[in-house]
Design a protein around this motif. Structure first.
Motif, short mmCIF file in Angstrom:
data_model
loop_
_atom_site.label_atom_id
_atom_site.label_comp_id
_atom_site.label_asym_id
_atom_site.label_seq_id
_atom_site.Cartn_x
_atom_site.Cartn_y
_atom_site.Cartn_z
N VAL A 80 0.85 -1.19 0.00
CA VAL A 80 0.00 0.00 0.00
C VAL A 80 0.89 1.24 0.00
O VAL A 80 1.84 1.34 0.78
N THR A 81 0.57 2.18 -0.89
CA THR A 81 1.31 3.43 -0.99
C THR A 81 0.34 4.59 -0.90
O THR A 81 -0.66 4.62 -1.63
N ILE A 82 0.62 5.53 0.00
CA ILE A 82 -0.18 6.75 0.13
C ILE A 82 0.71 7.92 -0.27
O ILE A 82 1.76 8.14 0.35
N SER A 83 0.30 8.66 -1.30
CA SER A 83 1.16 9.73 -1.81
C SER A 83 0.32 10.72 -2.59
O SER A 83 -0.75 10.39 -3.11
N ASN A 84 0.81 11.96 -2.66
CA ASN A 84 0.25 12.95 -3.58
C ASN A 84 1.32 13.47 -4.53
O ASN A 84 1.13 14.50 -5.19
N ASP A 85 2.42 12.78 -4.60
CA ASP A 85 3.49 13.12 -5.53
C ASP A 85 3.12 12.61 -6.92
O ASP A 85 2.83 11.42 -7.11
N GLY A 86 3.13 13.51 -7.89
CA GLY A 86 2.68 13.15 -9.23
C GLY A 86 3.49 12.03 -9.85
O GLY A 86 2.93 11.11 -10.45
N ALA A 87 4.82 12.08 -9.72
CA ALA A 87 5.66 11.05 -10.33
C ALA A 87 5.41 9.69 -9.70
O ALA A 87 5.34 8.67 -10.38
N THR A 88 5.25 9.66 -8.37
CA THR A 88 4.99 8.38 -7.68
C THR A 88 3.66 7.80 -8.12
O THR A 88 3.54 6.60 -8.38
N ILE A 89 2.63 8.63 -8.21
CA ILE A 89 1.31 8.15 -8.62
C ILE A 89 1.35 7.63 -10.05
O ILE A 89 0.81 6.56 -10.35
#
Length: 654
Positions: free
Chosen positions: A153-162
């Motif tokens: 599970v990954t929680i992020s708001n970084d565009g590259a990560t998403i």
């Protein structure tokens, strides 16, 4: 009945048709024509006589005239029927010859091809769908995305990560993934911005494509608008060059705080922005990113995070005797090795034939003598700390502990290189002829307990140029996102440290460029005016999305910004996230390096032009080869024996 009689010469022949044609008209007392160039029958009947034989004459009545004409018509019809049959045969032959020609097959069977305007519209729609997935992650009030895949599970708001975790399969939409990765590796921030701009450029170009405008006209105008936008950014950029170190640090902290405000650690942006600036300035002018380490320790709060002006890494796997080693040194010498210091069995099967059993013990003693010789040379070098990328066994660990030497094996290559760079030492592959010049030094070494982990910390390194940030936090997902946030802030500070120019954030620079391009569009003629105006409208997506993500009325805020930027003093005004109005973002210290915006606009424009230039997609079928299965089956039946050689035991020497 009127009858004429006359005599004609021998060379007068009966009238005949010289070419194929059709009967133009037939009526009594009128001329009869049989196509172009035919003999006129009426002229023949006006003659006074018609020779039948030599010197003979024949009286021609009206019935004879009519019978003669009917015969000619019948012959003409027969000729036309034959001609039409021949023509049909020729057409049939041509058709058959075309059918008998072999087909030219260019693509593999099952290949799917789609081209034209529908394909271009389909690519644009796919990219817009991807943009909608990351649209809400923009800005300080952007929402986070929870992505669950086989890796966890990954929680992020970084565009590259998403974008990387979405696992997009559409070939055109993958271009947006590429530009997000490029933006992240080049400047570290602005990944959501570049994806959003590219999607908005395509959205504005879509109506023109549907109306039949050629894509190359749009591409040419977009590229011209991009060049004008980059030129305008350079004019509006504010330089921080020539200021003192303290003033420059303060300005860099503002840039880092702007980046961190949109991250999960935005609540502690002042704390982390100072830490990031101190870490980057510690690296010096070279500012190599691999010399800056980020270590994660679960537990505690974000405020428990700290910066080490040197190298810190987790305690490696230790053997018996490790606890007896000293855990703190002042001004120690450090020996760095890429060498095993333990007794190991042979990697391959070995066979030794002995004639006397007493010789076996001599072979075992020889192995012990070799390892003891290596350890003696390490001690004689004067080093108090021995680090190795390979294993340091229990024998060596106890040997060093008895001589008040700290040792650690299986240190990662990255950490070992950072220690070498910080302490001025060099990694050795042998312990023979270890001279003092290859040893590193530092002011202080200590082993400190951080949460549930123990860290080896080297501080006060003379060579410097390295730093380590130890992150604390609750859940693993939170610490992972904090690491990504700090990475973006570090990249931004590095770029600002090198380029030394910043622009106002909060959508201020986007609105100013949009106003500039709209005014420029009025000065040109033709369709380019419409395309550049559409490009200018697309730039307004940044302040509009900032308002939408914060819950404000985007239409009202954009109208205020347009009015303010139309004045000569409004170039620095952007969105006020706190109040929902507009504010001078430069005076509010909402800054971002100019290189971030330049790279974002350039990459987004190139991606949009690349997608607009594609008018055909060819999808090849997957090849079904049995080679992979055959190779797997072959490997499944292949084994490798491992010998179990007996070993003697030697005496431990103290």
């Amino acid at each position: 009945m009127f009858v004429t009689q006359t005599t004609i010469d021998d060379d007068v022949q009966e009238p005949k048709t010289r070419s194929a044609g059709f009967l133009a008209s037939l009526s009594w007392g009128s001329s009869v024509w049989f196509g172009e160039g035919s003999t006129r029958l009426e002229d023949c009947f006006r003659r006074e006589a018609l020779r039948v034989g030599k010197g003979g004459t024949k009286r021609v009545s009206t019935s004879d005239r009519l019978e003669f004409v009917c015969d000619q018509i019948q012959e003409l019809e027969t000729f036309e029927i034959r001609n039409s049959r021949l023509e049909r045969r020729c057409q049939f032959g041509t058709t058959m010859s075309n059918m008998l020609q072999p087909q030219i097959i260019l693509l593999k069977e099952g290949t799917d091809t789609s081209q034209g305007k529908p394909q271009l519209i389909s690519n644009i729609n796919a990219c817009m769908a991807v943009v909608d997935a990351v649209r809400t992650a923009l800005g300080p009030r952007g929402m986070d995305k929870l992505i669950h895949n086989e890796k966890g599970v990954t929680i992020s708001n970084d565009g590259a990560t998403i974008m990387k975790l979405l696992d997009i399969v559409h070939p055109a939409a993958n271009i947006l993934v590429d530009i997000a990765k490029s933006q992240d590796s080049e400047v570290g921030d602005g990944t959501t911005t570049v994806v959003l701009l590219a999607g908005e450029f395509l959205r504005e170009a879509k109506p023109f494509i549907e109306d039949g405008v050629h894509p190359q006209l749009i591409i040419r105008s977009f590229r011209a608008a991009s060049q004008l936008a980059v030129q305008k950014i350079r004019e509006l950029a504010i330089s921080i060059e020539g200021k003192s170190i303290e003033e420059k640090k303060s300005l860099l902290e503002k840039c880092a705080a702007t980046t961190l405000s949109s991250k999960l650690v935005g609540g502690e942006k002042e704390f982390f922005s100072k830490m990031v600036v101190d870490a980057v300035t510690q690296l010096g002018e070279e500012s190599r990113l691999n010399m800056l380490g980020i270590k994660k320790v679960q537990g505690g709060t974000m405020r428990d995070s700290f910066l080490v002006n040197g190298v810190a890494f987790k305690k490696t796997f230790s053997y018996a005797g490790f606890e007896q080693q000293p855990k703190s040194f002042e001004h120690p010498k450090i020996l760095l090795l890429n060498l095993e210091l333990e007794l190991k069995s042979e990697k391959e099967n070995a066979e030794v034939r002995l004639s006397d059993p007493s010789q076996y013990q001599s072979i075992v003693d020889a192995e012990w003598n070799i390892i003891y010789d290596k350890l003696d040379k390490c001690v004689k070098s004067g080093a108090k700390i021995v680090l190795s990328r390979l294993a340091i066994g229990d024998l060596a660990t106890q040997y060093f502990a008895d001589r008040d030497i700290f040792s650690a094996g299986r240190v990662t290559e990255e950490d070992l290189q950072r220690v070498a760079s910080a302490t001025g030492g060099s990694v050795q592959t042998t312990v023979n002829n270890v001279v003092p010049e290859v040893l590193g030094v530092c002011e202080k070494f200590e082993e400190r307990q951080v949460g549930n982990e123990r860290f080896n910390i080297f501080s006060g390194c003379p060579a410097g140029h390295t730093a380590t940030i130890v992150l604390r936090g609750g859940a693993d997902q939170f610490i992972e996102e904090a690491e990504r946030s700090l990475h973006d802030a570090i990249m931004i500070v590095r770029r600002a440290f090198k380029n030394s120019t910043v622009v106002a954030g909060g959508g201020a620079i986007d609105m100013e460029i949009s106003r500039f391009l709209r005014n420029h569009a009025r000065t040109i003629e033709g369709k380019s005016q419409l395309f550049i105006n559409a490009y200018a409208k697309a730039l307004e997506v940044i302040p509009r999305q900032l308002c939408d993500n914060a819950g404000f009325d985007a239409t009202d805020v954009l109208n205020k910004l347009r009015h303010k930027h139309s004045l000569s003093t409004g170039a620095l005004f952007g969105v006020d996230i706190n109040t929902g109005g507009i504010v001078d973002t430069y005076a509010s210290f909402v800054w971002e390096p100019s290189v971030v915006k330049i790279n974002a606009i350039t990459a987004a424009t190139e991606a949009a032009c690349l997608i607009l230039s594609v008018d055909e997609t060819i999808r090849n079928p997957k090849s079904e080869s049995a080679q992979g299965d055959g190779a797997a089956a072959a490997m499944a039946g292949r084994g490798r024996g491992r010998g179990m050689p007996g070993r003697g035991r030697g005496m431990r020497r103290r």
